[in-house]
Enzyme design. Sequence first.
Site, PDB file in Angstrom:
ATOM      1  N   GLY A   1       6.506  19.543 -75.979  1.00  0.00           N
ATOM      2  CA  GLY A   1       5.979  19.237 -74.648  1.00  0.00           C
ATOM      3  C   GLY A   1       6.870  18.244 -73.932  1.00  0.00           C
ATOM      4  O   GLY A   1       7.624  17.498 -74.560  1.00  0.00           O
ATOM      5  N   CYS A   2       6.800  18.232 -72.619  1.00  0.00           N
ATOM      6  CA  CYS A   2       7.708  17.388 -71.833  1.00  0.00           C
ATOM      7  C   CYS A   2       7.473  15.904 -72.094  1.00  0.00           C
ATOM      8  O   CYS A   2       8.413  15.138 -72.318  1.00  0.00           O
ATOM      9  CB  CYS A   2       7.600  17.720 -70.343  1.00  0.00           C
ATOM     10  SG  CYS A   2       5.924  17.710 -69.685  1.00  0.00           S
ATOM     11  N   TYR A   3       6.198  15.465 -72.055  1.00  0.00           N
ATOM     12  CA  TYR A   3       5.914  14.064 -72.384  1.00  0.00           C
ATOM     13  C   TYR A   3       6.340  13.751 -73.817  1.00  0.00           C
ATOM     14  O   TYR A   3       6.785  12.645 -74.122  1.00  0.00           O
ATOM     15  CB  TYR A   3       4.412  13.767 -72.264  1.00  0.00           C
ATOM     16  CG  TYR A   3       3.917  13.477 -70.873  1.00  0.00           C
ATOM     17  CD1 TYR A   3       4.531  12.520 -70.066  1.00  0.00           C
ATOM     18  CD2 TYR A   3       2.794  14.130 -70.371  1.00  0.00           C
ATOM     19  CE1 TYR A   3       4.034  12.244 -68.795  1.00  0.00           C
ATOM     20  CE2 TYR A   3       2.298  13.855 -69.108  1.00  0.00           C
ATOM     21  CZ  TYR A   3       2.922  12.905 -68.321  1.00  0.00           C
ATOM     22  OH  TYR A   3       2.430  12.623 -67.069  1.00  0.00           O
ATOM     23  N   ALA A   4       6.176  14.740 -74.704  1.00  0.00           N
ATOM     24  CA  ALA A   4       6.504  14.512 -76.105  1.00  0.00           C
ATOM     25  C   ALA A   4       7.994  14.250 -76.278  1.00  0.00           C
ATOM     26  O   ALA A   4       8.404  13.327 -76.987  1.00  0.00           O
ATOM     27  CB  ALA A   4       6.055  15.704 -76.948  1.00  0.00           C
TER      28      ALA A   4
ATOM     29  N   ALA B   1      10.164  13.070 -74.062  1.00  0.00           N
ATOM     30  CA  ALA B   1      10.523  11.760 -73.503  1.00  0.00           C
ATOM     31  C   ALA B   1      10.019  10.624 -74.395  1.00  0.00           C
ATOM     32  O   ALA B   1      10.719   9.638 -74.634  1.00  0.00           O
ATOM     33  CB  ALA B   1       9.963  11.627 -72.087  1.00  0.00           C
TER      34      ALA B   1
END
Lengths: 335, 335, 335, 335
Positions: free
Chosen positions: D147-150, D152
Amino acid sequence: MLKVAILGASGFTGFECIRLLQAHPDVVITHLFTLRESKTDINRYVTGIKSIPQTCEVFDPKQSYDIDCLIIALPHTCVFPLMPMMIQQSYKIIDLSADFRLKASERYNMYYDIDHTCQELLLESVYGLNEFYADAIKTSKLVANPGCYAIATILALKPLTDQNLINHVVVDAKSGVSGAGKTLQDTFLYANANEHISAYKTNQHRHMAEFEENCECSMIFSPHLVPMNRGILVSAYIQLNKKQAIDSIARYYQEAYENAPCVRLFIQEKQPSTQDVVGSNMANITISHVSETEAIIVSTIDNLIKGAGGNAIQSMNLMFGLAETAGLPLVAQRV
Amino acid sequence: MLKVAILGASGFTGFECIRLLQAHPDVVITHLFTLRESKTDINRYVTGIKSIPQTCEVFDPKQSYDIDCLIIALPHTCVFPLMPMMIQQSYKIIDLSADFRLKASERYNMYYDIDHTCQELLLESVYGLNEFYADAIKTSKLVANPGCYAIATILALKPLTDQNLINHVVVDAKSGVSGAGKTLQDTFLYANANEHISAYKTNQHRHMAEFEENCECSMIFSPHLVPMNRGILVSAYIQLNKKQAIDSIARYYQEAYENAPCVRLFIQEKQPSTQDVVGSNMANITISHVSETEAIIVSTIDNLIKGAGGNAIQSMNLMFGLAETAGLPLVAQRV
Amino acid sequence: MLKVAILGASGFTGFECIRLLQAHPDVVITHLFTLRESKTDINRYVTGIKSIPQTCEVFDPKQSYDIDCLIIALPHTCVFPLMPMMIQQSYKIIDLSADFRLKASERYNMYYDIDHTCQELLLESVYGLNEFYADAIKTSKLVANPGCYAIATILALKPLTDQNLINHVVVDAKSGVSGAGKTLQDTFLYANANEHISAYKTNQHRHMAEFEENCECSMIFSPHLVPMNRGILVSAYIQLNKKQAIDSIARYYQEAYENAPCVRLFIQEKQPSTQDVVGSNMANITISHVSETEAIIVSTIDNLIKGAGGNAIQSMNLMFGLAETAGLPLVAQRV
Amino acid sequence: MLKVAILGASGFTGFECIRLLQAHPDVVITHLFTLRESKTDINRYVTGIKSIPQTCEVFDPKQSYDIDCLIIALPHTCVFPLMPMMIQQSYKIIDLSADFRLKASERYNMYYDIDHTCQELLLESVYGLNEFYADAIKTSKLVANPGCYAIATILALKPLTDQNLINHVVVDAKSGVSGAGKTLQDTFLYANANEHISAYKTNQHRHMAEFEENCECSMIFSPHLVPMNRGILVSAYIQLNKKQAIDSIARYYQEAYENAPCVRLFIQEKQPSTQDVVGSNMANITISHVSETEAIIVSTIDNLIKGAGGNAIQSMNLMFGLAETAGLPLVAQRV
């Protein structure tokens, strides 16, 4: 691999050339040049990217650098004193400023309100409108990249002006704010430019000089500043000087852009949007018919790509015998 | 009708005071002042509005104008030489700059990196935090309006620091770009500020001086610039120094803001957004509980209204015995 | 105090009426109505504001509420079955939908592609263009507030069409996204609408029906969607049907708007921008001359204020004998 | 040339894969697939681009397409019934959904609130965090893109959690709106999402499941929605569980990312901004020291490139023995 250098890497346009060339499979960026010693912020973007020089050098016009192509992205008038020396070097030159776009120096003097001091080279330069002047560009040593409004507008009008079909046209143009570059003016502050649209320089914009030399016709040119980073949408409301069916208008465009890989035509069919082109080197042209004597032509481009760096690289591809779209983004960014 | 004048009408904050006061039913704007002769663009906004002076006058601190209240919206240090004269006049003063916010001049010198040259008046001024210092504001002749981050942050923390309950707090703050005013810097150009978020001045922001004097505790203060015109959202991640049930935390806030018409509390129930307050003088405070020793307090304000001009007018209402919210927008703009 | 109720408080326009009326010194908001039971999000905005009802009631057209004025902000066709009952009640009505704007029901049927089922009341309603129909509005029981594009465009053209001076006009209009209300369509998603401009519904927009009834002339109407919340800028490129000096054109506008407190004229002098009006109930009109037979008229408004709620309140002021601008914001928000 | 197909081409992420692969010099896009017959708007973007299929085909999991790699960009759960058939085919698979990211199916069931119906393949998949699991990715048949937040957040924390150095961390994350994809909800309408920042799903975001499996530590995760299309900025406020000099912290990161061509480190030196990475596949990580037991780590990525399509192509490069950054944009877009 083509060896390319960029002079004026810290502005928006110069940086866009770096960004696009980094992804070009046939190019290596050998130098980033500035005109004079300065602390640019270029290295915060290129830090750690091995394929790009990490620092800027001061450019020396007398030096014979081992490069094939020099792309210049400086404000107008900056290279007047240097160009006579540069033109002696072995490399080819693409100039993104306005300095070598016009054939008539008096027009330059009038529109830019300053004397052109390098007139002898005006006739050596080729206007970098790839869709119309590809043959001359291929053999040119100095290509002058058109202005962003000029590219969008001339692509919209020239198939008809070349047929002498336009009686009068209202060009209502809308541009994102990056067109202003890094100009430090109140107008371009975020809190001033955000959340509003404004009209400016009605019938007084400098790019009109380029219209005059490439698709002259009776025209109102009315640009607007829109709160977005990139994109130009030009709506041309045309009064034809003789009756035309939509098919016949369409045919003029189809013929003009038959071999143009970066122009897409849409006939009576879709709602034009800068989103369909931003992030790419494509120009979309939408042709609608209001009546037998009125047509609406809308063209859209990314002002920093097809309107600047991308178009310059397209010229470079032509100048060096590469595929015309080599290394260029063709798919819009969409979001 | 209260007669109010504004000194420094051309900045964002001064203009916001004009805009809000134009709608205040108990106020007449009698003068727009500048410090020195200048071409301001103020008149493009006030042209044709009969209830507002159409031009700016140069302010004279020695003159006894027929006004009740002078609102000053100038950069810090500008009024140091004038204040001793102004304070002799009959009108009351609300200063939106940082100059009279702090009690300790050494703190001013340190945070603002310049000597405070009007220390003798520091103790006469009242910090314009209406929710906590209303009594002093009512009788004050000189009110110093807090900084925008300070209002949002202190409203979020003070109910707990007043109980000595905070062990450590991380304050992650996000602000719209108008907080920078009309500063002509690359950073604040539209094409630079749009479409990105950045962190800046971590643990070095000047408004920290105000936290120190009003709700001291161990703190990390980390501000961010967000691509929007208005709005501040402050997220405070608090480690409590003793166990607290959510009800007990909520009670401290309810007691602190029982009589505060511009503060709204939300307990464990909603997702905070600047949209719920922008356009209004309201501060929303959302209280959530992570564990018995951790709480998250989020506060949101419009930085130009509750964080500047609106809060100043709220102080003015208190100073002149009007209803505390008289003439103030209470409903958020939403869109 | 005037007692005002709002039916349809959860849309952008209805909410804008609440926001503006909260600041109106002569009005008390007595009811927020919905057509049917529903969970609206209205209370997250009005929570804790004592001067506004905290919940919505279901509206009953047969009930004689103790109100002076009912403002309706519902989608078109919603009130067709109710209006015959409502019109019997003692309160006056301002309808912000398109339902009672046109005199010719066939035109409604054609533009809205649905049959008008309340034709008998069409002739009783007055078109709420305050600058031209104030006398009729003052004595009307039912006022139909014009469309946002219609207000901007008609204010720009009517002084000339009333003199029969327009041969042909290209109207290139640009609007912020709030004009679409809360329509759940891909097009209006943030990631789709942000960072681009698009043309839509060229020569097919419904507001053209209102032009036809109020300032008929040969016209191309070409609207565009601009990435901003609020604001409309309408550029009208006019071919005059006889030669006119700029002074004579200006005079037509000066005479038309002599007593119009919410219209400001600028003759050949400034660059029009929505920033000069957004946040206020003002319409700015800029008049430029290209040649003796061509003029460019640009008008700008805030589409939710002068283009909707604010204009409706201006009508309300007229209907109830208040000062025409009572309670209306006249100063633009600027940032 | 690698033959690549995309299943789910009409969403933001799938389209981003098309856009990036069009510029990849070692790839040819052979198919655009959808799950079922549908009118997608994909062709308005690919019209006239010869290097991309102009239409979408319905995907058949039983067919043995002549492709090397299938990239899946569908919502979670969509491919559960198909994956057992797909995994039998000769092509390798990169799945951008959440379905094969977690090892523990109960964690999936809990965070996604639905039963995982393809558990038997969970252990066959490799988590596509290229900077840490490159060896497994190189030989994997099924890679699950994080996932994108993951991405980062894990890049920001894992060098320290791998050393067991984090006592507690507050992760305050800010994301552009494209992270929501094309979800048709009020919240994501332009007029609602523009001009404000909001907090959402505090401590409840699904990407937390990925933190738990890859860099477990005591954490508050607090995401915010920011009015911009692209970009994530994650600020991690870390309490260390033993004293560390800044040099020693920096060394852990330098060692972790020594061979990571898409991670750039900045030690105590610059203000992090999404502008430095948006448009590229780079992750910038800024390391600051507050005290011996407190550090602030900020990481920034483009959520659609390094947070989705670009990271997937980086995995693809590893899986097929290409240079890790082949065809990937490394230079940020800047404007």
